[in-house]
Write an enzyme that holds these catalytic residues in place. Sequence first.
Site, PDB file in Angstrom:
ATOM      1  N   TYR A  61      31.524 -14.909  -0.045  1.00  0.00           N
ATOM      2  CA  TYR A  61      30.904 -15.975   0.761  1.00  0.00           C
ATOM      3  C   TYR A  61      31.873 -17.135   0.981  1.00  0.00           C
ATOM      4  CZ  TYR A  61      27.789 -19.996   1.607  1.00  0.00           C
ATOM      5  OH  TYR A  61      27.205 -21.131   2.099  1.00  0.00           O
ATOM      6  N   SER A  70      30.949 -24.935   3.133  1.00  0.00           N
ATOM      7  CA  SER A  70      30.255 -25.095   1.852  1.00  0.00           C
ATOM      8  C   SER A  70      31.198 -25.746   0.856  1.00  0.00           C
ATOM      9  CB  SER A  70      29.837 -23.722   1.316  1.00  0.00           C
ATOM     10  OG  SER A  70      29.421 -23.837  -0.030  1.00  0.00           O
TER      11      SER A  70
END
Length: 252
Positions: A157, A144
């Site tokens: 995350y 990400s």
Amino acid sequence: MNPKIALITGGSRGLGRNSAIKLAQRGVDVILTYRSQQAEAAAVVAEIEQLGRRAVAVPLDVAQVGGFPAFAVAVKAALKTHWQRERFDYLVNNAGIGVHAAFADTSEAQFDQLMNVHLKGPFFLTQALLPLLADGGRIINISSGLARFAVPGYAAYAAMKGGIEVLTRYQAKELGSRGIAVNTIAPGAIETDFGGGMVRDNAEVNAFLAAQTALGRVGVPDDIGGVIASLLADDNRWINAQRIEASGGMFL
Ligand code: NAP
């Protein structure tokens, strides 16, 4: 010539689904996995078959390492039944969830869930599938943009995504002797169901992220599937151990 076969985790929706279809459009057959959305997975299979390619959907929970040996057996059986083959060519570790919590408020349960899905799962799933991955094959791990830049609420995350980026380099080093190239694709903010569909459905979040993006909008699945499919093409065979961000230029 035999078609290439890609195994994509989380192929029932979002980026995995888009990648599966983009790969099929390029002549690649697909094994896709789903956790809960069997009907969505079946719809992706049907769409790929309409493109004239072969596809199979197999259930998988990437957070359950104990289920990986049985999953590998199911993949082996699917390869034999549908392709009369022993191996597949490309592994895309894509399945994932979004959990939004400030660092100060993140619970151990949230941390463990994110670790299991985004780091421990891909680590041991790839290990379990190594005997079924062809020499000369490829692996793409989905990270990400949040592993490069920091947006409040994604500490746990993004820490897992940072881990998968390091793992990518180690896998490239250790699997190179089998001719397997391993890369990271790091999408920016994309309009999917991810994180409760926040990027897509929350106008304020969408506008904030669009304003941080050089190309002036957030991404859509069509911005990512083609990146994955083209990275797996033979033209890109010499790209190895790289992190490639596909974010439209976020937080430059
Ligand atoms: P999505 O639309 O919510 O789709 C998630 C997919 O992962 C679904 O196919 C889902 O299966 C599967 N999945 C979820 N938990 C799973 C589990 N425990 N075991 C197995 N499969 C599981 O999400 P997305 O946006 O496509 O995200 C795909 C990947 O891109 C994730 O790794 C995510 O972290 C990453 N990413 C997304 C964005 C973004 O803004 N969207 C940005 C950067 C990175 P079911 O359909 O069966 O539930």
